[in-house]
Design an enzyme around this catalytic site. Structure first.
Site, PDB file in Angstrom:
ATOM      1  N   SER A   1       0.863  -1.181   0.000  1.00 21.71           N
ATOM      2  CA  SER A   1       0.000   0.000   0.000  1.00 21.71           C
ATOM      3  C   SER A   1       0.896   1.227   0.000  1.00 21.71           C
ATOM      4  CB  SER A   1      -0.899   0.001   1.249  1.00 21.71           C
ATOM      5  OG  SER A   1      -1.518   1.257   1.432  1.00 21.71           O
TER       6      SER A   1
ATOM      7  N   TYR B   1      -1.608  -0.350  10.649  1.00 17.27           N
ATOM      8  CA  TYR B   1      -1.693  -0.734   9.246  1.00 17.27           C
ATOM      9  C   TYR B   1      -0.411  -0.387   8.510  1.00 17.27           C
ATOM     10  CZ  TYR B   1      -3.451  -0.981   4.447  1.00 17.27           C
ATOM     11  OH  TYR B   1      -3.632  -1.288   3.116  1.00 17.27           O
TER      12      TYR B   1
END
Length: 234
Positions: A133, A146
């Site tokens: 990501s 995350y």
């Protein structure tokens, strides 16, 4: 890599990037094992859904054994797509949520990857795609857990490609910006979904990397929506 007739494993296939990737690989004639906790709404003679929770090593081993039993031979492609993000300030982050993210995004990737590497080495061919990501390249406020998992995915990918490259095995890490998937369902104030990338866009990037010349290696690919906030109003 020539894909037709070969076996691919894709994790997190119930929707989003995983399902889009399954469809594009099926279109190329691959036999696809979809590992996930929930089956997608997909019927195809070359698609085999196998229930798997990547957080648990024993579940991954069962899925791998079933894949080889049902499809035969070795896995040529692994797409580590399963993942999730739970927002929260670090000092307020629920411990269970923290462990869920690391168990899924990092440990799951480890379990899945280690299962396919011996076969790829034996074939002297294979490609592992890890979906990281933009949060794996830059910190995001209220997403420390995350971000930590996605930075880990990048580090693992960087080390792994150097371990397996001389066996003819590729490792590609992809860093998408915002994609219109269910990832954002639990986030408040997300209003620009129409300006996000499509899951099909990420799937097409995966396919491009897979079909490259054997001696041409995409190590890292960063992709973003061109206009995440839409066109400038004149």
């Amino acid at each position: 890599m020539k894909l037709e007739g070969k076996i691919a494993v894709v994790t997190g296939v119930s929707h989003g990037i995983g399902l889009a990737t399954v469809n594009i690989l099926l279109g190329k004639g691959m036999k696809v094992a979809g590992w996930g906790r929930k089956a997608p709404d997909l019927k195809h003679e070359n698609f085999h859904f196998i229930e798997c929770d990547v957080r648990y090593a024993e579940s991954v081993q069962r899925a791998f054994d079933q894949t080889i039993y049902q499809l035969g031979s070795h896995v040529s492609v692994l797409v580590n797509n399963a993942g999730l993000g739970i927002s929260g300030l670090l000092e307020e982050q629920n411990i269970e949520d923290w462990h869920t993210m690391f168990d899924t995004n990092v440990h799951g990737l480890f379990y899945c990857t280690r299962s396919v590497i011996p076969g790829m080495k034996e074939m002297e061919e294979g490609h592992i795609i890890n979906i990281s990501s933009i949060a794996g390249t830059t910190g995001v406020e209220s997403m420390s857990g995350y971000c930590g998992t996605k930075y880990a995915v990048r580090g693992i990918s960087q080390a792994l490609y150097k371990e397996v490259r001389n066996y003819g095995v590729k490792v590609t890490c992809i860093f998408p910006g915002s994609v219109d998937t269910n990832f954002f369902d639990n986030f408040e104030n997300v209003t620009s979904r129409e300006n996000m990338m499509r899951p099909e866009d990420i799937a097409s990037t995966i396919l491009h990397a897979l079909e490259s010349h054997p001696n041409y290696h995409h190590v890292e690919i960063e992709v973003r929506p061109l206009m995440p906030k839409g066109k400038i109003q004149k």
